[in-house]
Structures are given as structure tokens and as C-alpha cells.
Enzyme design. Sequence first.
Site, PDB file in Angstrom:
ATOM      1  CD  GLU A 228      -1.074  -3.989  30.925  1.00  0.00           C
ATOM      2  OE1 GLU A 228      -0.302  -4.826  30.385  1.00  0.00           O
ATOM      3  OE2 GLU A 228      -0.760  -3.315  31.897  1.00  0.00           O
ATOM      4  CB  CYS A 262       3.330  -4.014  31.637  1.00  0.00           C
ATOM      5  SG  CYS A 262       2.431  -2.542  32.110  1.00  0.00           S
TER       6      CYS A 262
HETATM    7  P1  NDP Z   1       0.372 -13.041  38.022  1.00  0.00           P
HETATM    8  O1  NDP Z   1      -0.146 -12.817  36.675  1.00  0.00           O
HETATM    9  O2  NDP Z   1       0.409 -14.425  38.527  1.00  0.00           O
HETATM   10  O3  NDP Z   1      -0.475 -12.171  39.085  1.00  0.00           O
HETATM   11  C1  NDP Z   1      -1.267 -11.056  38.741  1.00  0.00           C
HETATM   12  C2  NDP Z   1      -2.624 -11.187  39.419  1.00  0.00           C
HETATM   13  O4  NDP Z   1      -3.344 -12.265  38.816  1.00  0.00           O
HETATM   14  C3  NDP Z   1      -2.552 -11.509  40.896  1.00  0.00           C
HETATM   15  O5  NDP Z   1      -3.613 -10.875  41.576  1.00  0.00           O
HETATM   16  C4  NDP Z   1      -2.731 -13.014  40.906  1.00  0.00           C
HETATM   17  O6  NDP Z   1      -3.190 -13.467  42.146  1.00  0.00           O
HETATM   18  C5  NDP Z   1      -3.764 -13.194  39.824  1.00  0.00           C
HETATM   19  N1  NDP Z   1      -3.831 -14.507  39.217  1.00  0.00           N
HETATM   20  C6  NDP Z   1      -2.824 -15.211  38.666  1.00  0.00           C
HETATM   21  N2  NDP Z   1      -3.271 -16.368  38.144  1.00  0.00           N
HETATM   22  C7  NDP Z   1      -4.607 -16.400  38.376  1.00  0.00           C
HETATM   23  C8  NDP Z   1      -5.639 -17.325  38.077  1.00  0.00           C
HETATM   24  N3  NDP Z   1      -5.399 -18.461  37.439  1.00  0.00           N
HETATM   25  N4  NDP Z   1      -6.893 -17.044  38.472  1.00  0.00           N
HETATM   26  C9  NDP Z   1      -7.147 -15.902  39.127  1.00  0.00           C
HETATM   27  N5  NDP Z   1      -6.219 -14.972  39.435  1.00  0.00           N
HETATM   28  C10 NDP Z   1      -4.956 -15.222  39.062  1.00  0.00           C
HETATM   29  O7  NDP Z   1       1.786 -12.366  38.096  1.00  0.00           O
HETATM   30  P2  NDP Z   1       3.023 -12.706  39.057  1.00  0.00           P
HETATM   31  O8  NDP Z   1       2.925 -11.823  40.209  1.00  0.00           O
HETATM   32  O9  NDP Z   1       3.148 -14.159  39.330  1.00  0.00           O
HETATM   33  O10 NDP Z   1       4.227 -12.276  38.099  1.00  0.00           O
HETATM   34  C11 NDP Z   1       4.681 -13.173  37.100  1.00  0.00           C
HETATM   35  C12 NDP Z   1       5.058 -12.440  35.846  1.00  0.00           C
HETATM   36  O11 NDP Z   1       3.907 -11.826  35.275  1.00  0.00           O
HETATM   37  C13 NDP Z   1       6.045 -11.282  36.013  1.00  0.00           C
HETATM   38  O12 NDP Z   1       7.356 -11.720  36.120  1.00  0.00           O
HETATM   39  C14 NDP Z   1       5.757 -10.495  34.784  1.00  0.00           C
HETATM   40  O13 NDP Z   1       6.422 -11.057  33.700  1.00  0.00           O
HETATM   41  C15 NDP Z   1       4.254 -10.644  34.608  1.00  0.00           C
HETATM   42  N6  NDP Z   1       3.515  -9.513  35.200  1.00  0.00           N
HETATM   43  C16 NDP Z   1       3.080  -8.516  34.399  1.00  0.00           C
HETATM   44  C17 NDP Z   1       2.458  -7.411  34.949  1.00  0.00           C
HETATM   45  C18 NDP Z   1       1.965  -6.305  34.101  1.00  0.00           C
HETATM   46  O14 NDP Z   1       2.032  -5.148  34.514  1.00  0.00           O
HETATM   47  N7  NDP Z   1       1.380  -6.595  32.965  1.00  0.00           N
HETATM   48  C19 NDP Z   1       2.263  -7.269  36.377  1.00  0.00           C
HETATM   49  C20 NDP Z   1       2.714  -8.408  37.131  1.00  0.00           C
HETATM   50  C21 NDP Z   1       3.307  -9.466  36.546  1.00  0.00           C
HETATM   51  P3  NDP Z   1      -2.646 -14.854  42.774  1.00  0.00           P
HETATM   52  O15 NDP Z   1      -1.177 -14.725  42.877  1.00  0.00           O
HETATM   53  O16 NDP Z   1      -3.366 -14.896  44.087  1.00  0.00           O
HETATM   54  O17 NDP Z   1      -3.070 -15.940  41.855  1.00  0.00           O
END
Ligand code: NDP
Length: 454
Positions: A228, A262
Amino acid sequence: MAIASINPANGTTLKTFEPLTAERLEEKLALAAKAFRDFQKMPVEHRALCMRKLATLLEEDVEDLAQTMMQETGKPLRVGREEIEKCATCCRYYAENAARILAPEAIPTGTGKSYVRWDPLGVLLAVMPWNYPFWQVFRFLAPALMAGNVGLLKHAPSVPQCAFAIETLTRRAGFPRGTFQTLFLETEQVEGVIGDPRVAAVTVTGSQRAGRSIAAKAGACLKKTVLELGGSDPFVVMPTGDLATAVEVAAQSRTVNSGQSCIAAKRFIVHASIYEEFVRRFARKMGSLKVGDPSREDTEVGPLASAQGLAEVERQVADAIAAGGRIVVGGGKLLSRGFYFEPTVIVDVPRTSAVYREEIFGPVAMVFSARDTSEAIQIANDTDFGLGASVWTSDPAEQQRMVSEIEAGMVFLNAMVASDPRMPFGGVKGSGYGRELSAAGMREFLNAKSVVVA
Ligand code: NDP
């Protein structure tokens, strides 16, 4: 990024946490695998008792839980309470409906007896974001545990106390030890967990970057993923739509959770005949929203959840202006402590610009004019994302065209896109694949075992 609670209303670091050592992580994985062996055999009625208790605990602790969310994400208290109540509703939905969803399905094939039974897959890893730190987890947790799966949560590093509270609640609800555990992990540690043979599948909510990386690793291990990955949802207003209501809902949908959702409407596509009027009224509404202290009951828009989030929205607004966009209202951060950004409306952003293609995770709306139904659909689909769409029209033929031609996982006519435990939730295109919620969400992590008895 350090695992830390930082209050977005003033930038203060409240608490930091250490990631798990390799030994502690191994213990937790072993415990999860052991828990699954017994938990899958627990009768669904017994699981439902725990799930109902979990709903009650959420309701009893609503004030504390909303406080924790406010301190870690800046979510206004009022909004936090609604999130907790929604989690309780989701727990009850699955407590009541799991037995029906999991019931074997008889399929006449002409040979003795044939049926499909739904078996749990095992230990599931959930990688979750900070924007709805309870709801995102509960919409995974409730169906997963009711199905007899076991959960491991790698939450966003900015919401460790929310993550810890969820694990504690599941234990207090009576779920056996190890059936739901929070793992404080650094990004680099996640790959090892995905690859661990005791982990069966992975669900991710977050950015496309996270989804790509995790799905690549899971794919290499032949493990299923549900993704998602957010959206840039269109909000389409046509001449037969109720303009006054559309304006109110447009502002609500763009600023829900301070714009960090989202399924928030992000691109507003308005028929040329009502475009000027819509922009005027929408800008007035956005400019009138009360931005401020998330602990105040009358606050409508709180701070963004992090300094990085604020910097990213500032950069995107600057890019939109540099590309030729014009600010009608808002446009800047608020000069106080904390990560506040004004509700903003921008027009004339060229569809050739890079920012037009990005998801803006803050209270910033871009408005576009469309000359007819076909162009409105074309703009709605002119995105890499395909999560939700809200369309305002009372013309039945136009409604049908919008529903069938808009490329999205969810289309809401004359209403705001919202999740509901009874309806499948998820997207197409760059918004990911698979579904959460409803029977469809539960079955993502079940083995549809075909049984034939000759
Ligand atoms: P991320 O996608 O980076 O983070 C979401 C989760 O994924 C966190 O737990 C993060 O942990 C983890 N994660 C990220 N990259 C990896 C990886 N390579 N391997 C394993 N786990 C990973 O979102 P951000 O918080 O940086 O937000 C950035 C943008 O993402 C927002 O501006 C928005 O556009 C979008 N977003 C969308 C959401 C939605 O509801 N669909 C929710 C949040 C963000 P960690 O930081 O420790 O890597």
C-alpha cells in the site's frame, strides 16, 4: 534514522530507543515461530474473544493512546481519538466476521466432495508508517490474528511508543505470548527478517521507495507481499455536482491528518465552467482552517509529523512555483516552533513539471481545469498512482463513465474517499497491489487449500 519520539509541535526529543541486537532479534523470531505452532490451532471463537477484548481496551485507553500519538506525530487529540475508535471497530468487524470468511467453501466438481479451506500462512512481517500509527497496524493485525497468523511489526522509527503500546494491548487482550511482537529495527536489519525462513510474507504501507526495496527482497525469497504505497488521488468536480458540499469535503479531504494521508485528495480537477468559482470558495475554506496546537480541541490542522516532512513539502511548493504555479492561499511554513505548514492552494502547475507527478504529504492542493468529462478522466489518470478517487457529479451516465474509466482501487461518488473494515482497501499502478480490510484483505495471507475427497 534514529528510533526516537520527537514532539512535532515543538521539535523536542522525548525519548530514544536502541535497535534490537542480533541475539534479541533471534529470540523474537524463534518466539514468533513457536507461537504460530499453537496459535493456528486456537479455535476462531477463542481468538474472537481476545479480539473483542482488544477493542474494549482500545476504547478504555483512548485518551492515553491519543496523547501518545499526538506526542509522536503531532496528530490533533480529537483526530487521534477517532483513529483509536476506528481500530476498535475494525477489531469487532473481524471478531464477528472471521468465522464466516474462514469457513470452508464447498465446490461441486463431480468427484465425491471438494472444497476450499483457508489456512493461515504463518509469521507475517508488517512494515508500517507513522501517519496513522495505530490504524495502519490494526488493519493488518485484526485480520491476521483472527486468521491464526502471527504478526511482527517493524514500525516507523518516529513512533516507537505507539508500536510498544500496540504490543502491550494485544498481550493484555489475552493473545498468547509471541503472537504479536514489535521489533525495533534499523532499515538495514529488515532485509534479514524478510529472508528468515520463519517469516512467511510481508505487508508494507509507505513510500514507493520502501515498497520497491522490500518487494524486491521478498520476491527474491519467493515470499508474498501486499503493498500500500500511497497515492495522488484525484478529486473531480463536474457541473452537476453539489458545489457547496464539494468545496467543504475538498478542504477536509486535503487536510485530513494535516494532509498526511495516502487517500487524501491531492489533485483537484474541476470543470472549466465552475473552475473560477471552485477555486475562490476552496481557497477561502482552506485559508479559514484553524492551524495550531494539536492538544486544542478546536485545532483542524496540526503540525506535520517531522522536520523532514516539512522540508519536503516546502521544497515541493517551491518547485511548483518555479515551474509556473501560482499560490492562491497559504504557501509557507508557519513561523513558530514545530513543523507547521499553512493550508495551501496552488493553480496553474504545468502537467509537464516533476512536482505534478509527486505525492504531496502535507496540506497543499493543486487545482486543474478540465473542459469536459473526457479531459477530467484523462487528468485523473495522468499519474503513476491509482489509489482512490472522489468524483462529484449527479449525472448517472457521467457517474458510470467515471467509475469504469478512472484507474484506481476505490472510486467514491459525491463522497470523500475513506477506509471501512467492510470494504477492500488498496490501489493499482504505482499505489501497489493486494488489498487490506474486508474478506479480500484477510485472504491475502491465507492459503486457499483445495481439498478433493474422492
Ligand atoms: P517510508 O516509506 O520511508 O517509511 C515507511 C516504513 O517503511 C517505515 O517503517 C520505514 O522504516 C520503512 N522502510 C522504508 N524503506 C525501507 C527499506 N528499504 N527496507 C525496510 N523498511 C523500509 O516513508 P517516509 O516516512 O520516509 O515518508 C516518505 C513519503 O512516503 C511520504 O512523504 C509519503 O509520500 C509516503 N508515505 C506514504 C504513506 C502511506 O500511507 N501510503 C505513509 C508514509 C509515507 P525506516 O524509516 O526505518 O526505514
